[in-house]
Design an enzyme around this catalytic site. Structure first.
Site, PDB file in Angstrom:
ATOM      1  N   HIS A 180       0.838  -1.196   0.000  1.00 28.90           N
ATOM      2  CA  HIS A 180       0.000   0.000   0.000  1.00 28.90           C
ATOM      3  C   HIS A 180       0.871   1.245   0.000  1.00 28.90           C
ATOM      4  CE1 HIS A 180      -1.930  -3.178   2.480  1.00 28.90           C
ATOM      5  NE2 HIS A 180      -2.951  -2.944   1.693  1.00 28.90           N
ATOM      6  N   GLY A 202      13.594  -0.498 -36.908  1.00 25.50           N
ATOM      7  CA  GLY A 202      14.974  -0.091 -36.650  1.00 25.50           C
ATOM      8  C   GLY A 202      15.706  -1.095 -35.775  1.00 25.50           C
ATOM      9  N   GLY A 262      14.978  -4.275 -35.344  1.00 26.48           N
ATOM     10  CA  GLY A 262      15.154  -5.537 -36.059  1.00 26.48           C
ATOM     11  C   GLY A 262      16.284  -5.459 -37.077  1.00 26.48           C
ATOM     12  N   THR A 272       9.467  -9.751 -40.717  1.00 22.16           N
ATOM     13  CA  THR A 272       9.473  -9.749 -42.177  1.00 22.16           C
ATOM     14  C   THR A 272      10.825  -9.346 -42.713  1.00 22.16           C
ATOM     15  OG1 THR A 272       7.212  -8.945 -42.049  1.00 22.16           O
ATOM     16  CG2 THR A 272       8.265  -8.878 -44.194  1.00 22.16           C
ATOM     17  N   SER A 273      11.367  -8.270 -42.183  1.00 20.09           N
ATOM     18  CA  SER A 273      12.602  -7.741 -42.763  1.00 20.09           C
ATOM     19  C   SER A 273      13.744  -8.730 -42.577  1.00 20.09           C
ATOM     20  CB  SER A 273      12.945  -6.391 -42.132  1.00 20.09           C
ATOM     21  OG  SER A 273      13.095  -6.534 -40.736  1.00 20.09           O
ATOM     22  N   GLY A 325       8.255 -12.693 -50.509  1.00 23.32           N
ATOM     23  CA  GLY A 325       7.393 -11.691 -49.882  1.00 23.32           C
ATOM     24  C   GLY A 325       6.099 -11.453 -50.628  1.00 23.32           C
ATOM     25  N   ARG A 354       5.070  -4.815 -41.253  1.00 24.57           N
ATOM     26  CA  ARG A 354       5.305  -6.061 -40.546  1.00 24.57           C
ATOM     27  C   ARG A 354       4.150  -6.453 -39.632  1.00 24.57           C
ATOM     28  NH1 ARG A 354       6.211  -9.016 -36.720  1.00 24.57           N
ATOM     29  NH2 ARG A 354       5.558  -7.384 -35.305  1.00 24.57           N
ATOM     30  N   ASP A 408       7.838   4.216 -46.357  1.00 24.50           N
ATOM     31  CA  ASP A 408       8.073   2.821 -46.023  1.00 24.50           C
ATOM     32  C   ASP A 408       9.439   2.602 -45.398  1.00 24.50           C
ATOM     33  OD1 ASP A 408       7.239  -0.004 -46.191  1.00 24.50           O
ATOM     34  OD2 ASP A 408       9.182  -0.070 -47.200  1.00 24.50           O
TER      35      ASP A 408
END
Lengths: 580, 580
Positions: free
Chosen positions: B217, B403, B405, B445-446, B487, B543, B556
Site C-alpha cells: 500500500h 529499426g 530488427g 518480415t525484414s 514476400g 510487418r 516505407d
C-alpha cells in the site's frame, strides 16, 4: 515502461531462459522456443503456435497438456525466423502431423510459411490456420486482412483440445478453422508500452482518450474516443461484437459463447471485473450464455494499458472442446470430473446479517434521534469536505485511504440513521444502526472503531428517556471505553484516542453548565488541540501498518478526523439549540 | 493509473459482482465476500482469508478446491468489517471449525478478531494465523510486527491443502503457523498506483529509483536505491532472503523452497522471467532447490510497478502440501497424476539446425569474402545509427520495431560473416551464413527477406571464381527475385522491393563501366530516390499489419533502410577501391 532488464539486446533470450527455468514442470527448451516437457504422444497431432515475444502468456505460457505442443518464440514483437519455427515443429512433431496456428501478421506468415515448406520437403505433414479475430483491422468480408489478437487463445484452446482427444490432422485443422471463423475480438488502448532500453513508448494515446481497435503493437485503430466509464466500454464491446455473427447463427438470442476479457498489461484485474459485470448483464439481456468466461491477462503487450473482449460462438462440439481440461504455465482448466454443483452452499442462506430489529422508540427518544440524524449529516458533510486533506495526512505513513474510508463510513452512517429514524427508531437504536453501517461501509481500522463508538453510545442512551446532556456525556465515555478496549490504544499512541479521551473528559466536565452545545463546542476545541499535538514525532498506530507496529510517526489522521467530526457536530448542535 | 470504473464509490462492490459473475464455476457470492461454489465438505476445516480489495488475485481469486474456502472482501485497501468476515465464515463453515488466515495489518486484525469473538460466542471454533512474511517491515526477532504480503499465497496454499486432505483444525492451524514461520518475502517498488477516481498516485517513487521494502500500500521501505538491472534485483532478493533461515535450517545448501516471484501490477511477465533466470542461477549456486516455482501476479496493488520474491522453506510434509492440487480462478495446480516425465522429448535432439558445413573457398573468393565482411560491417554500422529514425518511421503505421530488427539482424549478419571468413569460407558461403544469421536474429518480415536476399546472392556467387562486377549484378538480381518470390510484393506495394528493384536495374546497367563501386553508388542513389517516393499515400505492407493488408500508408521503412544500407555499402566499396 519496462524497468527490469540487463542488456536490452539479450532480453528475449534471457526471458526465455527464465521462463524455461521456472516452468520445467511444463516445458522443455529447444532451439527457437519451447515444447511440452513430456513431448507429444506418438500419433497425436502437434499444435505449434508462436510469434513475437512481449505478449505473455502468448505464446510460451500456453504450452502444455490440452493446449499447444510447442511455441516458436521470436524477439520482442518480431516473428520468429523460419529456422526457429522449423526447429520447434521438429521437436514437437509426434508423427501425426503439425498444425501451425498463429496470428495473421506479415512477418509471421512469411517465416511460418517458409518453415512449413521446408518441413513438407522433409516429409512432415504441416497445415496452417491463421487467427484473424480482430474485427477492427478489416471489414467482415475480408477476414484474410484481419489481425490475430486475444482470440488466439480461443482458437489454440479448441485446436489443442481436439488434438488431445486424438483427432486426425484433417480434423484438428478443420476445427481450428471453424473456431477462428466463429471468434471475434474488439480491443481498445489507452497507452503504449516502452520496450526494454527504449527511451519512449512505442506509441502514445492522448491522455483521457481511447483508441478503439488499436492493435497489440500499436497498429492504428478505427476511431478515437474519450475515455469511457467501465459500463460504456462494456457496451462498446458487446454491441459491436453482437453485430457480427457467424453465418449459421441467425441471432444472438440462444447463442452460447466462450468469453475472454483480456487485459493488455496495466489495466488490472479489478477494472476488468467491473467491466465484466456489465458485459455479463448485456450478454444475458441479449439471450447469450457465457460459457466458462476467462477474465485476466492472456495476450498482453508488456504494460500497455488496454483491454479486449473476445467472443467465440460455440456449437456442441466446440463447447466440449472449450470445456476440456488444459494445464499450461498460464492457462489451466480442471478435468470435467471437478465440475461443480450448481447450487449455493448450505451455509449461504444463514449468512445474511441477522439484525434483531428494535421496536419504535419513545416520542422523546425519537425527537433526540432526529437531532442525531442532523448531527450525523453534518459530520458526514464535514468529513466529505476534509477527505482529501485526511488522505494526504494518511499518505505520509499509512496508505492514504483514511479520508476515503471516513467519507464512506460517515455517509453510510448518516443514511442508515435517517432510514432508522424513518422507521421510528429511538435515539439509541438509530446510533446502533449508524454504527453498524459505518463499520461495514467504512471498513478498516477507523470504520471498526467509529462503528464501535456509535454502537456503545447507542446502547447507553437506549430508546426511552430523552437523552440529557449528562446522559450524552456518559454515552461518550462508554464509546471511548469501547474504542480503547477494541483498538488496544492508550493516549499517546497517536490514534484517535489521543483526541477522543480529552474530548470525553472536557464534555463530561462541561455538561454541568446545562448546554450540550456549549459543552460539545468546548470539548471539540480540546480535541482539535490534541489532534494538533499528535503532529510530534511520536509512535502511532496506522491502518496499513503491521498490527504490533509502533513506528516513529506523523500527524495522526485518526485524531484529526475525530476533531473535524466533533467540530461539525458542535456547530450543528449550536444551530439546533439556537433555533429551538 | 486506474482508468476503468463507474462511480468510484461503487468500485469494490461492482468488482465483486463482476468477479462472481465471471467465476460462477468457482465461487458463490455471499454478503461480505465469496465462498466456494460447492461449499465446504461436511467435516472439512474451512480456510477463510481476506483483506482489502485491490490486490487481485488476493484474496477472492484464491478461493477454490485445495486452497481457500472463503474470502472476506473489504473496500479498496480497507479491511472488511467484522460483520463481513463473520458472514463469510458462517457461509464457509463446514462444521469442523474455521481458520482465519490473513496479512498482519491493524485494520484486518481488529475486524477479524471481532468476528472471531462473535463466531466463538455462536459456538464456532475459530483460530487465527497471521501472515508475517515481509522481512523489511521489522527485524527477524519481531515477526509480530511484520506485514503480510505475497507470502500470503504460500501460507494459504499449504493450509488449504492440509484442510483438503482432512486435517483437524488443530493440525491445519499448526501447519499454517509452520508455513508462515518458514516464509520470507522481500519486495521492491518503482511507482505507485492511482485508485479509481483519485487525482494522484497513492505514493510516488522518484524516477530511476527503487524503494526497497516498500509495502503493497506504499508503506515506507527500508532503503532507497537506484534502479537495478534485472540481475542486480535478483541478487538483492536472493542474498537478503538467504540471510534469514528458519530455526531448523542450518544453511541454505540442501534446502528446498517454494518460490513465488510476484509482480505487483505493471512489472510484467517478461521482466519477471528475466529476473527469475538469475534467481534460479543464484539459488542453484547456493545449493537450494526451487520446488514448483510460480512467476506471475499473485498479490498486486492495482498497476503499481514493483516485484517481490517469496521463499518458503519446505520440509517433507510442507512439500507434499505445496505440490498438492488446487483449482481456483487465479491459481491452479494439476493433480499429481499429471506429474510430468523428467526427460526431454524424443524430438529435441534432432532440433538443432543442421547446417551443412561448406568447405574453404578459393583464394580469390576468400579475398572477395573479406570485402563482403567489410561491406556488411559498414551496413551494420549505418543501420545501427539509423535505428531510431527507422523506428520512428515504422511507428507511424507499423509497430515501431523496424529499426531494432534491422540493427539486430545486420549486426548478427556481420558477425557471422566475420566468423565464416575466419573459417576460410568463400564469398558465397560467407553471404549464406550472414543471411542465416540475419533471418534468425533480425526476425520478422525484414529479417526473413534480408536473409533470403543474402542467401540467394551467396548461392549465385559461389566460392570459386572471384566475383566480377557483372557477377555481382547477377547475384543482386537473384536476390531481388528471391525476395519478390518470398514476400509476394511487387513494385508499388510500398515495401523494400520499391527501392530494391530500381537498385538492381541501375546496378546491372552500371557495371558495364567496369567499377563496381561507381555502379553501386549510382544504384544506391536510385534506391534513395525510390525510397523517398514511397512517402506518398500509397498502399504498403507493414510487418505488424495483417498479411493481406494493403492499407493507405506512410513512408516505407523497408525501402528506407534498404537505401541506407546500400549507400553505406557504396561508401565502403569506394573506400576499398581507392585504397587498393
Amino acid at each position: 515502461m519496462t524497468l527490469l532488464f540487463n542488456d536490452p539486446a539479450d532480453f528475449a533470450d534471457e526471458m526465455t531462459d527464465g521462463f524455461a527455468a521456472a516452468y520445467t514442470r511444463f516445458v522443455h527448451r529447444v532451439p527457437g522456443g519451447v515444447v511440452r516437457r513430456e513431448g507429444t504422444a506418438t500419433g497425436e497431432v502437434a499444435l505449434v503456435v508462436g510469434g513475437g515475444s512481449g505478449h505473455y502468456p502468448a505464446f510460451a505460457g500456453l504450452v502444455g497438456s490440452g493446449l499447444a505442443h510447442g511455441a516458436a518464440m521470436g524477439d520482442l514483437f518480431a516473428s520468429p525466423s523460419a529456422a526457429r519455427v522449423r526447429s520447434v515443429a521438429q521437436a514437437a512433431d509426434g508423427g501425426a502431423g503439425v498444425l501451425f496456428c498463429y496470428g495473421n501478421y506479415a512477418g509471421d506468415v512469411l517465416n511460418f510459411t517458409e518453415a512449413q515448406e521446408r518441413l513438407r520437403a522433409d516429409g512432415v505433414d504441416v497445415r496452417t490456420v491463421l487467427v484473424t479475430d480482430d474485427v477492427s483491422s478489416a471489414p467482415a468480408g475480408s477476414p484474410e486482412r484481419r489481425r490475430g489478437i486475444a482470440g488466439d487463445l480461443a482458437v489454440f484452446k479448441l485446436a489443442g483440445a481436439a488434438a488431445a482427444r486424438g483427432d486426425s490432422l484433417d480434423d484438428v485443422e478443420r476445427l481450428a478453422r471453424r473456431a477462428n471463423d466463429r471468434t471475434r475480438t474488439l480491443g481498445v488502448a489507452f497507452s503504449g508500452c516502452t520496450l526494454p532500453g527504449a527511451s519512449a513508448p512505442l506509441f502514445r494515446v492522448p491522455a483521457g482518450r481511447m483508441a478503439v481497435g488499436m492493435g497489440i503493437h500499436g497498429e492504428p485503430g478505427i476511431s478515437d474516443d474519450s475515455l469511457p466509464t467501465a459500463d460504456e466500454l462494456a457496451a462498446l464491446f458487446v454491441d459491436r461484437l453482437l453485430q457480427e455473427l457467424p453465418d449459421d447463427v441467425a441471432a444472438p438470442a440462444g447463442g452460447r459463447v466462450a468469453v475472454i476479457l483480456n487485459g493488455l498489461g496495466s489495466v488490472k484485474y479489478e477494472e476488468l471485473f467491473v467491466v465484466y459485470r456489465e458485459i455479463a448483464r448485456r450478454l444475458a439481456a441479449a439471450g447469450v450464455t457465457a460459457v466458462d468466461p476467462d477474465v485476466g491477462e492472456f495476450c498482453t503487450s508488456f504494460d500497455m494499458a488496454g483491454a479486449s473482449l473476445t467472443l467465440t460462438w460455440l456449437d456442441d462440439e466446440l463447447e466440449e472442446l472449450w470445456r476440456a481440461p488444459a494445464d499450461t504455465p498460464a492457462y489451466r482448466k480442471a478435468p470435467q470430473a471437478l465440475t461443480r454443483r450448481e447450487h449455493p452452499p448450505a451455509g449461504a442462506a444463514a449468512a445474511e446479517p441477522s439484525a434483531a430489529t428494535p421496536g419504535p422508540g419513545s416520542e422523546a427518544s425519537r425527537a433526540a434521534a432526529s437531532t442525531a440524524c442532523a448531527v450525523l449529516d453534518a459530520v458526514a458533510a464535514a468529513l466529505d469536505g476534509a477527505a482529501d486533506e485526511l488522505g494526504r495526512l494518511d499518505a505520509v505513513a499509512g496508505d492514504g485511504d483514511h479520508g476515503i474510508g471516513m467519507r464512506r463510513g460517515s455517509l453510510a452512517a448518516a443514511a442508515a440513521a435517517r432510514a432508522g429514524h424513518d422507521r421510528d427508531l429511538g435515539c439509541g437504536a438509530v446510533l446502533v444502526v449508524a454504527g453498524d453501517a459505518w463499520a461495514d461501509k467504512g471498513g478498516g481500522t477507523s470504520g471498526a472503531l467509529w462503528g464501535t463508538a456509535l454502537r456503545a453510545a447507542g446502547h447507553r442512551l437506549g430508546d426511552g428517556d430523552a437523552p440529557t446532556p449528562g446522559a450524552m456525556a456518559a454515552a461518550v465515555a462508554d464509546a471511548l471505553a469501547a474504542v480503547r478496549q477494541q483498538g488496544g490504544a492508550a493516549p499517546g499512541d497517536k490514534t484517535l484516542v489521543d483526541a477522543f479521551a480529552p474530548f470525553a473528559q472536557e464534555l463530561s466536565r462541561g455538561v454541568g453548565g446545562g448546554s450540550l452545545a456549549a459543552a460539545w463546542r468546548a470539548a471539540a476545541r480540546t480535541a482539535t488541540a490534541a489532534a494538533d499535538a499528535t503532529a510530534d514525532l511520536l509512535p502511532r498506530l496506522g491502518r496499513a501498518r503491521p498490527h504490533a507496529e509502533r513506528s516513529l510517526g506523523t500527524p495522526d489522521p485518526g485524531a484529526r478526523s475525530f476533531a473535524i467530526a466533533m467540530t461539525a457536530a458542535a456547530d450543528r448542535l449550536t444551530q439546533l439549540e439556537e433555533t429551538s
